[in-house]
Write a protein that holds these residues in place. Structure first.
Motif, PDB file in Angstrom:
ATOM      1  N   MET A 107    -101.428  22.780  31.311  1.00 54.92           N
ATOM      2  CA  MET A 107    -102.312  22.619  30.162  1.00 54.92           C
ATOM      3  C   MET A 107    -102.696  21.153  29.924  1.00 54.92           C
ATOM      4  N   PHE A 108    -101.733  20.242  29.975  1.00 56.57           N
ATOM      5  CA  PHE A 108    -102.024  18.848  29.660  1.00 56.57           C
ATOM      6  C   PHE A 108    -102.975  18.206  30.678  1.00 56.57           C
ATOM      7  N   PRO A 109    -102.767  18.411  31.991  1.00 58.80           N
ATOM      8  CA  PRO A 109    -103.760  17.855  32.933  1.00 58.80           C
ATOM      9  C   PRO A 109    -105.165  18.435  32.707  1.00 58.80           C
ATOM     10  N   ARG A 110    -105.210  19.710  32.401  1.00 58.62           N
ATOM     11  CA  ARG A 110    -106.514  20.344  32.123  1.00 58.62           C
ATOM     12  C   ARG A 110    -107.119  19.760  30.849  1.00 58.62           C
ATOM     13  N   ALA A 111    -106.295  19.540  29.832  1.00 58.65           N
ATOM     14  CA  ALA A 111    -106.769  18.963  28.571  1.00 58.65           C
ATOM     15  C   ALA A 111    -107.332  17.557  28.794  1.00 58.65           C
ATOM     16  N   ARG A 112    -106.705  16.791  29.675  1.00 60.98           N
ATOM     17  CA  ARG A 112    -107.219  15.441  29.978  1.00 60.98           C
ATOM     18  C   ARG A 112    -108.653  15.515  30.521  1.00 60.98           C
ATOM     19  N   LYS A 113    -108.919  16.534  31.347  1.00 62.43           N
ATOM     20  CA  LYS A 113    -110.266  16.695  31.916  1.00 62.43           C
ATOM     21  C   LYS A 113    -111.254  17.194  30.859  1.00 62.43           C
ATOM     22  N   LEU A 114    -110.809  18.116  30.031  1.00 59.48           N
ATOM     23  CA  LEU A 114    -111.704  18.745  29.059  1.00 59.48           C
ATOM     24  C   LEU A 114    -112.003  17.868  27.847  1.00 59.48           C
ATOM     25  N   LEU A 115    -111.022  17.130  27.381  1.00 56.60           N
ATOM     26  CA  LEU A 115    -111.156  16.459  26.085  1.00 56.60           C
ATOM     27  C   LEU A 115    -111.552  14.987  26.160  1.00 56.60           C
ATOM     28  N   GLY A 116    -111.127  14.293  27.180  1.00 55.62           N
ATOM     29  CA  GLY A 116    -111.475  12.885  27.284  1.00 55.62           C
ATOM     30  C   GLY A 116    -110.575  11.986  26.459  1.00 55.62           C
ATOM     31  N   LYS A 117    -110.603  10.718  26.788  1.00 58.07           N
ATOM     32  CA  LYS A 117    -109.679   9.737  26.217  1.00 58.07           C
ATOM     33  C   LYS A 117    -109.835   9.566  24.700  1.00 58.07           C
ATOM     34  N   ALA A 118    -111.054   9.411  24.228  1.00 60.29           N
ATOM     35  CA  ALA A 118    -111.281   9.165  22.798  1.00 60.29           C
ATOM     36  C   ALA A 118    -110.797  10.342  21.952  1.00 60.29           C
ATOM     37  N   GLU A 119    -111.136  11.550  22.381  1.00 62.36           N
ATOM     38  CA  GLU A 119    -110.717  12.722  21.611  1.00 62.36           C
ATOM     39  C   GLU A 119    -109.199  12.901  21.660  1.00 62.36           C
ATOM     40  N   LEU A 120    -108.588  12.643  22.812  1.00 60.23           N
ATOM     41  CA  LEU A 120    -107.126  12.752  22.908  1.00 60.23           C
ATOM     42  C   LEU A 120    -106.432  11.720  22.020  1.00 60.23           C
ATOM     43  N   ASN A 121    -107.006  10.526  21.908  1.00 61.38           N
ATOM     44  CA  ASN A 121    -106.436   9.518  21.011  1.00 61.38           C
ATOM     45  C   ASN A 121    -106.553   9.953  19.554  1.00 61.38           C
ATOM     46  N   GLU A 122    -107.707  10.497  19.187  1.00 60.00           N
ATOM     47  CA  GLU A 122    -107.918  10.963  17.811  1.00 60.00           C
ATOM     48  C   GLU A 122    -106.974  12.132  17.501  1.00 60.00           C
ATOM     49  N   LEU A 123    -106.825  13.043  18.449  1.00 60.35           N
ATOM     50  CA  LEU A 123    -105.896  14.164  18.268  1.00 60.35           C
ATOM     51  C   LEU A 123    -104.459  13.666  18.144  1.00 60.35           C
ATOM     52  N   GLY A 124    -104.096  12.656  18.910  1.00 60.02           N
ATOM     53  CA  GLY A 124    -102.756  12.078  18.836  1.00 60.02           C
ATOM     54  C   GLY A 124    -102.455  11.533  17.450  1.00 60.02           C
ATOM     55  N   GLU A 125    -103.435  10.843  16.864  1.00 65.39           N
ATOM     56  CA  GLU A 125    -103.262  10.320  15.504  1.00 65.39           C
ATOM     57  C   GLU A 125    -103.082  11.457  14.502  1.00 65.39           C
ATOM     58  N   ARG A 126    -103.881  12.507  14.651  1.00 62.93           N
ATOM     59  CA  ARG A 126    -103.765  13.657  13.748  1.00 62.93           C
ATOM     60  C   ARG A 126    -102.424  14.361  13.906  1.00 62.93           C
ATOM     61  N   LEU A 127    -101.968  14.518  15.162  1.00 64.71           N
ATOM     62  CA  LEU A 127    -100.672  15.162  15.419  1.00 64.71           C
ATOM     63  C   LEU A 127     -99.534  14.361  14.769  1.00 64.71           C
ATOM     64  N   ALA A 128     -99.557  13.055  14.953  1.00 68.46           N
ATOM     65  CA  ALA A 128     -98.503  12.192  14.398  1.00 68.46           C
ATOM     66  C   ALA A 128     -98.497  12.243  12.876  1.00 68.46           C
ATOM     67  N   ALA A 129     -99.674  12.181  12.269  1.00 67.74           N
ATOM     68  CA  ALA A 129     -99.761  12.219  10.807  1.00 67.74           C
ATOM     69  C   ALA A 129     -99.268  13.560  10.252  1.00 67.74           C
ATOM     70  N   ARG A 130     -99.672  14.632  10.896  1.00 67.68           N
ATOM     71  CA  ARG A 130     -99.280  15.970  10.423  1.00 67.68           C
ATOM     72  C   ARG A 130     -97.785  16.185  10.612  1.00 67.68           C
ATOM     73  N   LYS A 131     -97.231  15.723  11.723  1.00 67.73           N
ATOM     74  CA  LYS A 131     -95.802  15.886  11.949  1.00 67.73           C
ATOM     75  C   LYS A 131     -95.004  15.099  10.909  1.00 67.73           C
ATOM     76  N   ALA A 132     -95.482  13.917  10.576  1.00 67.98           N
ATOM     77  CA  ALA A 132     -94.805  13.100   9.554  1.00 67.98           C
ATOM     78  C   ALA A 132     -94.785  13.830   8.218  1.00 67.98           C
ATOM     79  N   GLU A 133     -95.820  14.578   7.912  1.00 71.03           N
ATOM     80  CA  GLU A 133     -95.865  15.372   6.684  1.00 71.03           C
ATOM     81  C   GLU A 133     -94.829  16.496   6.713  1.00 71.03           C
ATOM     82  N   LEU A 134     -94.644  17.078   7.889  1.00 69.31           N
ATOM     83  CA  LEU A 134     -93.788  18.260   8.015  1.00 69.31           C
ATOM     84  C   LEU A 134     -92.298  17.942   8.107  1.00 69.31           C
ATOM     85  N   ILE A 135     -91.962  16.802   8.679  1.00 68.87           N
ATOM     86  CA  ILE A 135     -90.532  16.470   8.910  1.00 68.87           C
ATOM     87  C   ILE A 135     -89.953  15.759   7.701  1.00 68.87           C
TER      88      ILE A 135
END
Length: 149
Positions: A121-149
């Protein structure tokens, strides 16, 4: 940090805790209890952020039927671990033989799931999503996880 690096790091943390849990003996009741609570919190947060943020982005960007298959298989593995195996383990006496067996099953399920994500999944996601979108998703994932933990 991009989404894939963030999720891979999460996998490493949970795998290490599961490995430690699997190595405990029936006498390690306190340690098993502590580890199990941490594992449960990490798995619940990780599952939620993947299902809320990463998986929908992957599914939307998907182009092939194989992408849909990866998405649905990952969701099913989450359901199996989170709705069936983890709750069963949480209700099992930590000093019992059953606990050891159930902890091992959870470890194997999570390990299998993480390996599939990391190798497929992750190698495929790198091809489908691109660097900018993966960085933006990373920020959202980190922020949401901080809310949950």
């Amino acid at each position: 940090m991009d989404a894939i690096t963030f999720l891979t790091n999460d996998h490493k943390v949970v795998r290490a805790m599961l490995e430690e849990l699997a190595a405990t003996t029936k006498r390690a009741v306190k340690r098993r209890t502590e580890l199990l609570q941490k594992i449960a919190a990490e798995l619940e947060a990780h599952t939620q952020i993947e299902e809320e943020i990463f998986y929908p982005a992957f599914k939307e960007a998907g182009e092939k039927s194989d992408d849909d298959k990866m998405f649905f298989e990952a969701m099913e593995e989450h359901r199996t671990a989170g709705d069936l195996v983890l709750p069963d383990l949480l209700q099992t006496e930590v000093g019992s033989d059953q606990f050891s067996g159930r902890a091992k099953v959870l470890k194997e399920l999570i390990d299998h799931h993480a390996k599939e994500e990391e190798k497929e999944m992750f190698p495929r996601a790198r091809k489908l999503l691109g660097k900018a979108e993966l960085n933006e998703l990373g920020e959202r994932l980190a922020a949401r996880k901080a809310e949950l933990i």
